[in-house]
Design a protein around this motif. Sequence first.
Motif, short mmCIF file in Angstrom:
data_model
loop_
_atom_site.label_atom_id
_atom_site.label_comp_id
_atom_site.label_asym_id
_atom_site.label_seq_id
_atom_site.Cartn_x
_atom_site.Cartn_y
_atom_site.Cartn_z
N ASP A 85 96.71 -6.71 38.62
CA ASP A 85 95.30 -7.01 38.46
C ASP A 85 94.89 -7.32 37.03
O ASP A 85 93.71 -7.20 36.66
CB ASP A 85 94.46 -5.86 39.00
CG ASP A 85 94.74 -4.53 38.30
OD1 ASP A 85 95.65 -4.49 37.44
OD2 ASP A 85 94.06 -3.54 38.62
N VAL A 87 93.65 -9.35 33.85
CA VAL A 87 92.88 -10.55 33.55
C VAL A 87 92.79 -10.69 32.04
O VAL A 87 92.38 -9.76 31.34
CB VAL A 87 91.46 -10.48 34.13
CG1 VAL A 87 90.63 -11.70 33.68
CG2 VAL A 87 91.49 -10.41 35.65
N ALA A 96 92.53 -18.82 31.58
CA ALA A 96 92.55 -17.46 32.13
C ALA A 96 93.95 -17.15 32.61
O ALA A 96 94.59 -17.99 33.24
CB ALA A 96 91.56 -17.32 33.29
N VAL A 98 95.74 -14.50 35.02
CA VAL A 98 95.34 -13.53 36.04
C VAL A 98 96.52 -13.12 36.89
O VAL A 98 97.37 -13.93 37.27
CB VAL A 98 94.22 -14.09 36.94
CG1 VAL A 98 92.98 -14.38 36.14
CG2 VAL A 98 94.66 -15.35 37.68
N VAL A 102 94.24 -10.44 41.58
CA VAL A 102 92.87 -10.62 41.08
C VAL A 102 92.06 -11.50 42.04
O VAL A 102 92.51 -12.57 42.44
CB VAL A 102 92.88 -11.25 39.67
CG1 VAL A 102 91.46 -11.54 39.20
CG2 VAL A 102 93.58 -10.32 38.69
N ARG A 106 85.87 -11.03 40.54
CA ARG A 106 86.13 -10.39 39.24
C ARG A 106 86.37 -11.43 38.15
O ARG A 106 85.85 -11.33 37.03
CB ARG A 106 87.33 -9.46 39.34
CG ARG A 106 87.66 -8.80 38.01
CD ARG A 106 88.89 -7.96 38.05
NE ARG A 106 89.31 -7.58 36.71
CZ ARG A 106 90.52 -7.16 36.40
NH1 ARG A 106 91.43 -7.04 37.36
NH2 ARG A 106 90.83 -6.84 35.16
N LEU A 107 87.16 -12.46 38.46
CA LEU A 107 87.47 -13.47 37.44
C LEU A 107 86.20 -14.17 36.98
O LEU A 107 85.98 -14.36 35.77
CB LEU A 107 88.47 -14.48 37.98
CG LEU A 107 88.83 -15.60 36.99
CD1 LEU A 107 89.43 -15.04 35.71
CD2 LEU A 107 89.79 -16.60 37.63
N GLU A 110 84.11 -12.28 34.55
CA GLU A 110 84.65 -12.24 33.18
C GLU A 110 84.53 -13.60 32.50
O GLU A 110 84.21 -13.68 31.31
CB GLU A 110 86.09 -11.74 33.21
CG GLU A 110 86.22 -10.33 33.78
CD GLU A 110 87.44 -9.60 33.28
OE1 GLU A 110 87.96 -9.95 32.21
OE2 GLU A 110 87.86 -8.63 33.95
N THR A 111 84.79 -14.69 33.21
CA THR A 111 84.67 -16.01 32.58
C THR A 111 83.22 -16.36 32.30
O THR A 111 82.91 -17.05 31.32
CB THR A 111 85.29 -17.11 33.46
OG1 THR A 111 84.58 -17.21 34.70
CG2 THR A 111 86.75 -16.83 33.74
N SER A 190 101.67 -14.05 38.62
CA SER A 190 100.59 -14.30 37.68
C SER A 190 100.37 -15.81 37.57
O SER A 190 101.27 -16.60 37.82
CB SER A 190 100.93 -13.72 36.30
OG SER A 190 99.88 -13.93 35.38
#
Length: 434
Positions: A85, A87, A96, A98, A102, A106-107, A110-111, A190
């Motif tokens: 998980d 990031v 990004a 990740v 993920v 959530r992504l 954050e972005t 990933s």
Amino acid sequence: MDLRNAVRGRVLLPGEDGFDQAAGPWAVGVHQPVAAVVEAEDAADVAALVRYAREAGLTVAAQPSGHGASGDVQGVILLRTGRLDRVEIDARARIARVGAGVRWGRLLAETGAYGLTGPAGSSSAVTVAGFVAGGGISWFSRSQGWAADSVRAFEIVDADGRQVRVTGDSDSELFWALRGGGGDYALITSIELALYPAPSVYGGRIVWPAARAGAVFDAFRQITADAPRELSVWINRTAPPPPAPPMVSVDVTYLGDEAEAKALLAAFDEIGGSLSDSRGLMDLADLGTIAAEPVEPSPMLARTELLTGLDAATLETLSGADLAPLLNLQVRHLGGALAEADPAGGAGGPLAEPYLLYLLGLRLPHLADAVQGKQAALVEALGQAVSGRKPYTFLAPGENAAQAFPAGTLARLRETKRHHDPYGTFRANFPVLD
């Protein structure tokens, strides 16, 4: 070697407490007769699992969240990657990184802090890895193409149990297949994903009584006929169980300011009589709220088709046909960058059809047959407007990869599968060799 001694993550076997829940996919009612479930601790644990499976002559199927499961997993080891998980956001490079567990919600949270977005779809609960492995049609695909087109690198575990970084330069054929080919070639641990500027995002939903369906569909056709790539519009006819009334709605996103969006969508405002209108400038983290899709496992039974256009007869069927026992009929506007996708860039290739049809009902014992019957009847009524191709990311149980890819692309994917997974260690939701 015993499986529990081979990996550090939790292992669940049939009959043990928690097994049924761990093995269940997001679509309740899709049975998954797997031999074991492994919740990997990290990428090294995934590699250890692959080495174990190869030596034991077993197959591994990765399901980060269980969306898109086909149930075709008899006797395999089911890999869950929720603990992968991590990031990392490189705002300057607009990248990004990740982990395979993920989820988009959530992504985007954050972005969004950097005024950036990724190519997210309608649900915040879907994982980035699962989404791009199937190609991924996002809110922004009209301007950014397939979600998979935004991948710059993969971290994978190959069929020999090695952790490998894959890019277009290091292994162009595997990189091509991983970008939208279904995930049948390696286990993704990933992803390195390109991000896009989104200083202003406008979006939301307008809802009308069902009696306005004809007018709303006419406006939908008018707006989408020459919509800019920054604008995405999806239309829905919903038929909830009584006593809730049927309705028609549109979901929109626009990568731009509010005034521009309102001008482009003026035809909807001219209809009048709306019941609600949630449109406005929004945080990227809230994209998943527009379509109001369930985030918890649900007994959904869907069928997807691609449409060649919206002529008068097609519009009449879409706007007026009886839906019961379906819950929703949705049409998404495609085109733009999707139609111009580079065939060499990813397995999805160009998606020439300008619209996507999504028919949704409940996968319940007393309803499933009737739901499938209504889906088939609607598709038959649409006739030549249905192209016959289905995006891989929308395949459903009972369908197969041959329906998602042109013959030449499928042959190339099969050769990639044979070359990179000669032992048959990996199994996607819809395998390319079946």
